[in-house]
Scaffold this active site. Structure first.
Site, PDB file in Angstrom:
ATOM      1  N   ASP A 140       1.344  -0.960  -0.338  1.00 60.76           N
ATOM      2  CA  ASP A 140      -0.140   0.282   0.225  1.00 60.76           C
ATOM      3  C   ASP A 140       0.897   1.390  -0.470  1.00 60.76           C
ATOM      4  O   ASP A 140       2.002   1.029   0.555  1.00 60.76           O
ATOM      5  CB  ASP A 140      -0.701  -0.037   1.538  1.00 60.76           C
ATOM      6  CG  ASP A 140      -1.952   0.630   1.185  1.00 60.76           C
ATOM      7  OD1 ASP A 140      -3.308   0.555   0.625  1.00 60.76           O
ATOM      8  OD2 ASP A 140      -2.187   1.994   1.097  1.00 60.76           O
TER       9      ASP A 140
ATOM     10  N   ASP B 219       4.530   2.738  -3.969  1.00 64.07           N
ATOM     11  CA  ASP B 219       3.639   3.589  -4.868  1.00 64.07           C
ATOM     12  C   ASP B 219       3.634   2.732  -6.273  1.00 64.07           C
ATOM     13  O   ASP B 219       4.745   2.373  -6.578  1.00 64.07           O
ATOM     14  CB  ASP B 219       3.983   5.133  -4.974  1.00 64.07           C
ATOM     15  CG  ASP B 219       3.243   5.268  -6.304  1.00 64.07           C
ATOM     16  OD1 ASP B 219       2.374   4.851  -6.680  1.00 64.07           O
ATOM     17  OD2 ASP B 219       3.887   6.578  -6.639  1.00 64.07           O
ATOM     18  N   VAL B 220       2.380   2.178  -6.275  1.00 67.74           N
ATOM     19  CA  VAL B 220       2.220   1.364  -7.309  1.00 67.74           C
ATOM     20  C   VAL B 220       2.283   1.577  -8.782  1.00 67.74           C
ATOM     21  O   VAL B 220       2.341   0.661  -9.840  1.00 67.74           O
ATOM     22  CB  VAL B 220       1.135   0.202  -7.193  1.00 67.74           C
ATOM     23  CG1 VAL B 220       0.796  -0.193  -6.570  1.00 67.74           C
ATOM     24  CG2 VAL B 220      -0.291   1.133  -7.660  1.00 67.74           C
TER      25      VAL B 220
ATOM     26  N   TYR C 145     -12.694   6.779 -14.045  1.00 66.12           N
ATOM     27  CA  TYR C 145     -12.237   5.539 -13.469  1.00 66.12           C
ATOM     28  C   TYR C 145     -13.231   4.477 -14.763  1.00 66.12           C
ATOM     29  O   TYR C 145     -12.439   2.747 -14.079  1.00 66.12           O
ATOM     30  CB  TYR C 145     -13.444   6.102 -11.795  1.00 66.12           C
ATOM     31  CG  TYR C 145     -13.816   4.724 -11.376  1.00 66.12           C
ATOM     32  CD1 TYR C 145     -12.518   4.128 -10.323  1.00 66.12           C
ATOM     33  CD2 TYR C 145     -15.147   3.601 -11.080  1.00 66.12           C
ATOM     34  CE1 TYR C 145     -12.990   3.054  -9.416  1.00 66.12           C
ATOM     35  CE2 TYR C 145     -14.840   3.020 -10.353  1.00 66.12           C
ATOM     36  CZ  TYR C 145     -14.201   2.272  -9.658  1.00 66.12           C
ATOM     37  OH  TYR C 145     -13.771   1.262  -8.657  1.00 66.12           O
TER      38      TYR C 145
ATOM     39  N   LYS D  71     -11.650   0.801 -15.120  1.00 70.23           N
ATOM     40  CA  LYS D  71     -12.312  -0.425 -14.566  1.00 70.23           C
ATOM     41  C   LYS D  71     -12.529  -1.314 -16.386  1.00 70.23           C
ATOM     42  O   LYS D  71     -12.364  -2.600 -16.331  1.00 70.23           O
ATOM     43  CB  LYS D  71     -13.046  -0.340 -13.743  1.00 70.23           C
ATOM     44  CG  LYS D  71     -12.757   0.112 -12.771  1.00 70.23           C
ATOM     45  CD  LYS D  71     -11.614  -0.437 -11.884  1.00 70.23           C
ATOM     46  CE  LYS D  71     -11.907  -0.181 -10.810  1.00 70.23           C
ATOM     47  NZ  LYS D  71     -10.616  -0.874  -9.544  1.00 70.23           N
TER      48      LYS D  71
ATOM     49  N   THR E  99     -16.942   0.772   1.543  1.00 69.64           N
ATOM     50  CA  THR E  99     -15.167   0.862   1.882  1.00 69.64           C
ATOM     51  C   THR E  99     -15.043   2.563   2.003  1.00 69.64           C
ATOM     52  O   THR E  99     -15.871   3.410   1.643  1.00 69.64           O
ATOM     53  CB  THR E  99     -14.358   0.285   0.269  1.00 69.64           C
ATOM     54  OG1 THR E  99     -14.750   1.564  -0.554  1.00 69.64           O
ATOM     55  CG2 THR E  99     -14.941  -0.639  -0.017  1.00 69.64           C
TER      56      THR E  99
END
Length: 242
Positions: A32, A52-53, A144, A148, A179
């Site tokens: 994360d 940081d992905v 977004y 997705k 969430t």
């Protein structure tokens, strides 16, 4: 089995996936960008990497650390995700790139970085967390939705390529899940009730609902499932909303 990398592991769906995998007897490395992932992992008795992905060098270092900690990696759940309300007409290129980089680009690059370890494992599998917003439109969040939907295309492409290596690749499309990401929306008057009514089951989903699906797709009971997506939305997209 060796272990599973779970991105976005500090909270929400990622944390729930880590817990469900541990309950299933799997070892997990939680990734994360938030330093709180260290405390979460410690509470679960697992390893953590603050990463940081979207940073390729940081991802490479995280892969090395997780492979060492787990003795190899045979699974990935890419649950890290961000959303930005930027409709067309008020679109920010910077925020568009951030959403696509975290939600979509990172999934491809992390999978690629893990590929040597995944190829060595028996029954390796990858699960990407998409969304029902990848199946239907929402005018407020085009980046977004695009990320997705793109993840579903990426899932099919990787499933085709990686089948020769014995690696399965699938996705999950959660609906309205309670969430931290959706928390601001739930603070809008009557919106929680609207979301609940969208589902024939009459409730919001919980992160564990998605996590249980991820455990299934990563495990041997899903051995003949690849290139697919599993919708976990309480039936919201299966019925006419009117």
């Amino acid at each position: 089995m060796t272990g599973v990398v779970v991105t976005g592991g500090a909270s929400g769906i990622g944390r729930a996936c880590a817990q469900a995998l541990i309950d299933d007897g799997r070892s997990v490395a939680l990734w994360d960008v938030s330093e709180s992932v260290t405390d979460v992992a410690a509470s679960l008795g697992m390893s953590a990497v603050v990463v940081d992905v979207t940073d390729a060098a940081a991802v490479a270092a995280a892969v090395d650390a997780s492979v060492a900690a787990l003795g190899g990696v045979d699974g990935l759940v890419h649950a890290a995700g961000v959303v930005s309300v930027d409709p067309i007409g008020a679109l920010s290129a910077e925020l568009w790139d951030k959403v696509l980089d975290v939600n979509l680009r990172a999934h491809a690059l992390i999978s690629q970085a893990l590929l040597p370890s995944l190829r060595e494992a028996a029954g390796a599998a990858i699960v990407g967390i998409s969304s029902i917003e990848g199946l239907q439109g929402n005018g407020a969040i085009p980046a977004y939705c695009a990320s997705k939907a793109g993840l579903l295309g990426l899932t099919r492409s990787m499933a085709h390529q990686l089948a020769a290596d014995g690696i399965r690749v699938n996705a999950i499309c959660p609906g309205y899940i309670e969430t931290p990401m959706i928390a601001p929306a739930l603070g809008v008057p009557d919106l929680r009730t609207k979301f609940e009514k969208r589902s024939p089951l009459g409730r919001l989903g919980q992160p564990a609902d998605v996590a249980n699906a991820a455990v299934f797709l990563l495990g041997p009971k899903a051995a003949f499932i690849t290139g697919a997506y599993l919708v976990v939305d309480g039936g919201a997209t299966a019925v006419d909303p009117v």
